[in-house]
Design an enzyme around this catalytic site. Structure first.
Site, PDB file in Angstrom:
ATOM      1  N   THR A 158     -17.885  22.776  -2.847  1.00 13.77           N
ATOM      2  CA  THR A 158     -16.663  22.142  -2.351  1.00 13.77           C
ATOM      3  C   THR A 158     -16.630  22.062  -0.841  1.00 13.77           C
ATOM      4  O   THR A 158     -16.134  21.083  -0.278  1.00 13.77           O
ATOM      5  CB  THR A 158     -15.431  22.918  -2.862  1.00 13.77           C
ATOM      6  OG1 THR A 158     -15.393  22.851  -4.285  1.00 13.77           O
ATOM      7  CG2 THR A 158     -14.137  22.328  -2.304  1.00 13.77           C
ATOM      8  N   ASP A 196     -22.923  20.569  -6.984  1.00 13.05           N
ATOM      9  CA  ASP A 196     -21.714  21.262  -7.402  1.00 13.05           C
ATOM     10  C   ASP A 196     -22.180  22.570  -8.019  1.00 13.05           C
ATOM     11  O   ASP A 196     -23.100  22.583  -8.845  1.00 13.05           O
ATOM     12  CB  ASP A 196     -20.982  20.407  -8.443  1.00 13.05           C
ATOM     13  CG  ASP A 196     -19.631  20.971  -8.844  1.00 13.05           C
ATOM     14  OD1 ASP A 196     -19.565  22.174  -9.163  1.00 13.05           O
ATOM     15  OD2 ASP A 196     -18.652  20.210  -8.875  1.00 13.05           O
ATOM     16  N   SER A 197     -21.571  23.690  -7.642  1.00 13.75           N
ATOM     17  CA  SER A 197     -22.097  24.967  -8.114  1.00 13.75           C
ATOM     18  C   SER A 197     -21.926  25.161  -9.616  1.00 13.75           C
ATOM     19  O   SER A 197     -22.496  26.094 -10.193  1.00 13.75           O
ATOM     20  CB  SER A 197     -21.463  26.134  -7.361  1.00 13.75           C
ATOM     21  OG  SER A 197     -20.144  26.386  -7.778  1.00 13.75           O
ATOM     22  N   THR A 230     -17.684  27.604  -5.140  1.00 11.30           N
ATOM     23  CA  THR A 230     -17.019  28.841  -5.556  1.00 11.30           C
ATOM     24  C   THR A 230     -17.157  29.151  -7.049  1.00 11.30           C
ATOM     25  O   THR A 230     -17.030  30.306  -7.445  1.00 11.30           O
ATOM     26  CB  THR A 230     -15.524  28.806  -5.202  1.00 11.30           C
ATOM     27  OG1 THR A 230     -14.884  27.728  -5.896  1.00 11.30           O
ATOM     28  CG2 THR A 230     -15.326  28.646  -3.709  1.00 11.30           C
ATOM     29  N   ASP A 231     -17.406  28.151  -7.888  1.00  7.02           N
ATOM     30  CA  ASP A 231     -17.430  28.401  -9.332  1.00  7.02           C
ATOM     31  C   ASP A 231     -18.464  29.455  -9.714  1.00  7.02           C
ATOM     32  O   ASP A 231     -18.222  30.292 -10.586  1.00  7.02           O
ATOM     33  CB  ASP A 231     -17.697  27.111 -10.107  1.00  7.02           C
ATOM     34  CG  ASP A 231     -16.460  26.237 -10.231  1.00  7.02           C
ATOM     35  OD1 ASP A 231     -15.351  26.746  -9.968  1.00  7.02           O
ATOM     36  OD2 ASP A 231     -16.603  25.056 -10.588  1.00  7.02           O
ATOM     37  N   GLN A 266     -15.808  44.305 -21.474  1.00  6.57           N
ATOM     38  CA  GLN A 266     -15.007  43.109 -21.237  1.00  6.57           C
ATOM     39  C   GLN A 266     -13.832  43.402 -20.311  1.00  6.57           C
ATOM     40  O   GLN A 266     -13.250  42.483 -19.733  1.00  6.57           O
ATOM     41  CB  GLN A 266     -14.467  42.561 -22.562  1.00  6.57           C
ATOM     42  CG  GLN A 266     -15.513  42.050 -23.513  1.00  6.57           C
ATOM     43  CD  GLN A 266     -14.919  41.485 -24.785  1.00  6.57           C
ATOM     44  OE1 GLN A 266     -13.712  41.322 -24.901  1.00  6.57           O
ATOM     45  NE2 GLN A 266     -15.780  41.187 -25.761  1.00  6.57           N
ATOM     46  N   CYS A 267     -13.448  44.662 -20.188  1.00  5.30           N
ATOM     47  CA  CYS A 267     -12.285  45.029 -19.379  1.00  5.30           C
ATOM     48  C   CYS A 267     -12.626  44.933 -17.893  1.00  5.30           C
ATOM     49  O   CYS A 267     -13.650  45.475 -17.461  1.00  5.30           O
ATOM     50  CB  CYS A 267     -11.830  46.443 -19.707  1.00  5.30           C
ATOM     51  SG  CYS A 267     -11.397  46.687 -21.440  1.00  5.30           S
TER      52      CYS A 267
END
Length: 330
Positions: free
Chosen positions: A15, A60-61, A94-95, A266-267
């Site tokens: 971006t 684009d990342s 940033t993705d 996952q937490c």
């Protein structure tokens, strides 16, 4: 902690350098001239000397992949070893910014200069953009002096690359650091096989989140896809459907074939502790190695770096279980 005065700015797209097209915002080349012009408008800034190199084509990342990580490593090595750069600023979308920060943390082990990654939520030149603040802030941080290592710089914060994650899309303060809950066993030294000068080969790795209803067919589809390692995002402290004997058998079969099986929680503030519950103990007995409190981004990058260095299954499991650069936070 020495100041970095000769900086390689490595532009990958994202971006920060995007410009409007008929189809919407797209990555654009020619960022060096835009950066130079913006610097001339802010002569009060104390910035190091820099040279910009573009990894073409700019992307684009969302299209970032491990082959791009290896290309970044080669460009950084060339900048440091051949051109004498004493610091690197990598501009990135940033993705997947945190994924690249995590991977480079392990692919650049032993590099004696700091590497900062940054990007922006809005394109340079857009009203209210954070692009120049992030870019010049990162250059100023390098100019002031930073210890060698890989970092993510965003919204005025300098974060370790192995602990950073993207947390949101609706604010300029989009990245945060997962807390270190407890100390982990640190590797006494980095083996030569993991030094940044060691050639890496691209290897297939995958991430599979567990969810209620995941069965042996879904698990088998991933494990039989040719990947060398799989990162399982387990529940809580490292549990899964341990009453499903077929599911466990698929894990054991893959491990016996040489696939590295690693587990994280996952937490967002969780860590794997297999022995706490019987369900976790059964996963460990099926061949899983604990990722402790690693983030998904760091664990994936570490798995890729270890396997890409040509380590065996046993060697990969050994080093995955040790803290190499502050990533585990057990």
């Amino acid at each position: 902690m020495l100041a970095s005065r000769n900086i390689l700015v490595l532009y990958t797209g994202g971006t920060i350098g995007m410009q409007q097209s008929a189809d919407g915002l797209m990555p654009a080349s020619g960022f060096a001239s835009r950066l130079r012009a913006q610097q001339h408008q802010q002569p009060q800034l104390e910035l190091p000397d820099w040279t910009l190199r573009e990894l073409l084509p700019p992307i684009d990342s969302a299209n970032m992949n491990p082959a791009n990580w290896l290309a970044m490593v080669e460009a950084i090595r060339e900048g440091v070893e051949q051109n004498g750069c004493d610091g690197v600023l990598l501009l990135h979308g940033t993705d997947t910014l945190a994924y690249s920060a995590g991977a480079l943390s392990f692919l650049l082990l032993g590099l004696e200069v700091p590497v900062l990654l940054t990007g922006s939520m809005l394109p340079a030149g857009a009203p209210g953009s954070d692009a120049w603040d992030n870019l010049f802030g990162a250059l100023q941080a390098l100019n002031a002096g930073i210890q060698p290592g890989v970092y993510l710089y965003f919204n005025g914060k300098l974060m370790p690359g192995v602990r950073a994650s993207k947390l949101g899309t609706a604010t300029l303060d989009a990245f945060g650091v997962s807390p270190r809950l407890r100390e982990s066993e640190r590797a006494a030294s980095i083996p030569p096989s993991l030094d940044y000068r060691k050639p890496r080969q691209p290897v297939g790795v995958a991430v599979l989140p567990l969810y209620p209803g995941i069965g042996a067919p879904q698990l088998r589809a991933v494990l039989d896809s040719g990947v060398r390692g799989v990162l399982l995002e387990c529940y809580g402290s490292g549990t899964g459907p341990a009453d499903d004997t077929e599911w466990l058998a698929v894990l054991k079969d893959a491990h016996e074939r040489g696939v590295v099986l690693a587990a994280i929680s996952q937490c967002p503030q969780g860590h794997v502790e297999f022995g706490l519950y019987a369900a976790g103990s059964k996963l460990a007995a099926s061949g899983l190695v604990s990722g402790g409190g690693m983030t998904r981004e760091a664990a994936l990058g570490k798995l890729f770096a270890l396997l890409g260095a040509g380590l065996s299954q046993a060697e990969t499991e050994h080093w995955f279980a040790l803290d190499l650069c502050g990533e585990r936070a057990d």
